[in-house]
Scaffold this motif. Structure first.
Motif, short mmCIF file in Angstrom:
data_model
loop_
_atom_site.label_atom_id
_atom_site.label_comp_id
_atom_site.label_asym_id
_atom_site.label_seq_id
_atom_site.Cartn_x
_atom_site.Cartn_y
_atom_site.Cartn_z
N GLY A 56 98.41 48.74 61.30
CA GLY A 56 97.02 49.07 61.54
C GLY A 56 96.42 49.98 60.50
O GLY A 56 95.50 50.75 60.79
N ARG A 57 96.91 49.90 59.26
CA ARG A 57 96.38 50.76 58.20
C ARG A 57 96.50 50.08 56.85
O ARG A 57 97.25 49.12 56.70
N ASN A 120 108.03 56.16 63.94
CA ASN A 120 107.97 57.46 64.62
C ASN A 120 106.54 57.95 64.79
O ASN A 120 106.18 58.54 65.81
N GLU A 121 105.71 57.70 63.78
CA GLU A 121 104.30 58.07 63.88
C GLU A 121 103.62 57.32 65.02
O GLU A 121 102.84 57.90 65.78
N ARG A 126 100.66 56.30 69.98
CA ARG A 126 100.34 55.08 70.72
C ARG A 126 99.91 55.38 72.15
O ARG A 126 100.24 56.42 72.72
N VAL A 127 99.17 54.43 72.70
CA VAL A 127 98.83 54.44 74.12
C VAL A 127 99.56 53.26 74.75
O VAL A 127 99.20 52.10 74.49
N PRO A 128 100.61 53.50 75.53
CA PRO A 128 101.38 52.40 76.11
C PRO A 128 100.49 51.40 76.84
O PRO A 128 99.60 51.77 77.60
N GLY A 129 100.71 50.12 76.57
CA GLY A 129 99.93 49.07 77.20
C GLY A 129 98.65 48.72 76.47
O GLY A 129 97.95 47.79 76.86
N CYS A 137 103.06 46.92 69.77
CA CYS A 137 103.42 45.83 70.68
C CYS A 137 104.93 45.78 70.90
O CYS A 137 105.41 45.59 72.02
N TYR A 138 105.67 45.97 69.83
CA TYR A 138 107.14 45.96 69.95
C TYR A 138 107.62 47.15 70.77
O TYR A 138 108.53 47.02 71.60
#
Length: 252
Positions: A56-57, A120-121, A126-129, A137-138
């Motif tokens: 995403g970057r 790790n970042e 992340r926001v689960p889901g 996603c993984y």
């Protein structure tokens, strides 16, 4: 949840490609009337497109991270299909010696460290889901697996990142380099309205080439001698390094 949900679908991928092409065009506009070496430029563009899907970057072309990634990928592509790689496979006794193929292992270690840092970042932000990209996603899938016996693991994610990143960078950039090598030396096919159909136009290779050819004209430099079409063998075939002269295409 599939790859289409975070960038591998045709429409969303097209948006990412168009966004990256803007940066490639900026690079070319700064070189109007000059001859440039396009190798790094096309590798950077291809790497950034797959980076957006995976993490995403994207990175600026002068960023040290993308410089390291591209250098590692290009070096390993050449080493893996060279004579030292064949000797490594054939004679295990030499594997501990400080021979050139050791460089490939160091490059893999460097890329693995980067992949782990990205993972790790993502674990921290992340926001689960609600995945933003492939890594999220993984990680969601890992959460669902819990302690169950499964092939999903952080180590496996690291390898997927490297495999997808390399495949998405090396093949595309080398095909672009080959395509522009022939376009410069057979200029009659550089039509400003070149189109291969709506379906193919959505694909990365053709979308990049069509967009650049609409604005720029690529010319084989007068002082470059005769073009050498002999490929360099690696994981994929790539043309020998060359330079291209860039001009703005006249518009009616």
């Amino acid at each position: 949840m599939t790859l289409r949900d975070f960038g591998m679908g045709k429409d969303s991928m097209e948006d990412r490609i168009h966004e990256e092409i803007k940066y490639t065009m900026d690079t070319l506009e700064k070189s109007i009337g000059q001859s440039i070496s396009p190798q790094i430029m096309f590798h950077n563009a291809s790497s950034n497109i797959i980076c957006q899907v995976l993490f995403g970057r994207r990175y600026e072309y002068d960023d040290e991270v993308i410089k390291v990634i591209v250098q590692c990928f290009t070096e390993n592509a050449k080493i893996s299909n060279g004579p030292w790689a064949m000797l490594y496979d054939s004679f295990p006794i030499i594997r501990s010696l400080p021979l050139p193929f050791r460089k490939a292992f160091k490059n893999v270690e460097t890329c693995q460290k980067l992949a782990i840092s990205w993972m790790n970042e993502h674990k921290q932000t992340r926001v689960p889901g609600d995945p933003r990209d492939f890594v999220d996603c993984y990680l969601d899938r890992l959460d669902k697996a819990g302690d169950d016996q499964t092939s999903f693991s952080e180590a496996q994610l690291t390898m997927y990142i490297l495999d997808l990143h390399f495949a998405g960078t090396d093949t595309t950039s080398n095909t672009l380099l080959t395509g522009f090598l022939y376009l410069m030396n057979y200029p009659h096919i550089q039509g400003p309205r070149m189109c291969l159909g709506e379906g193919l136009a959505r694909m990365e290779l053709f979308l990049i080439m069509v967009t650049l050819l609409r604005k720029f004209k690529f010319i084989w430099p007068e002082d470059a001698g005769e073009p050498d079409y002999t490929p360099v063998y690696g994981v994929t075939l790539t043309p020998k390094p060359y330079r291209m002269k860039v001009q703005l295409r006249k518009t009616n």
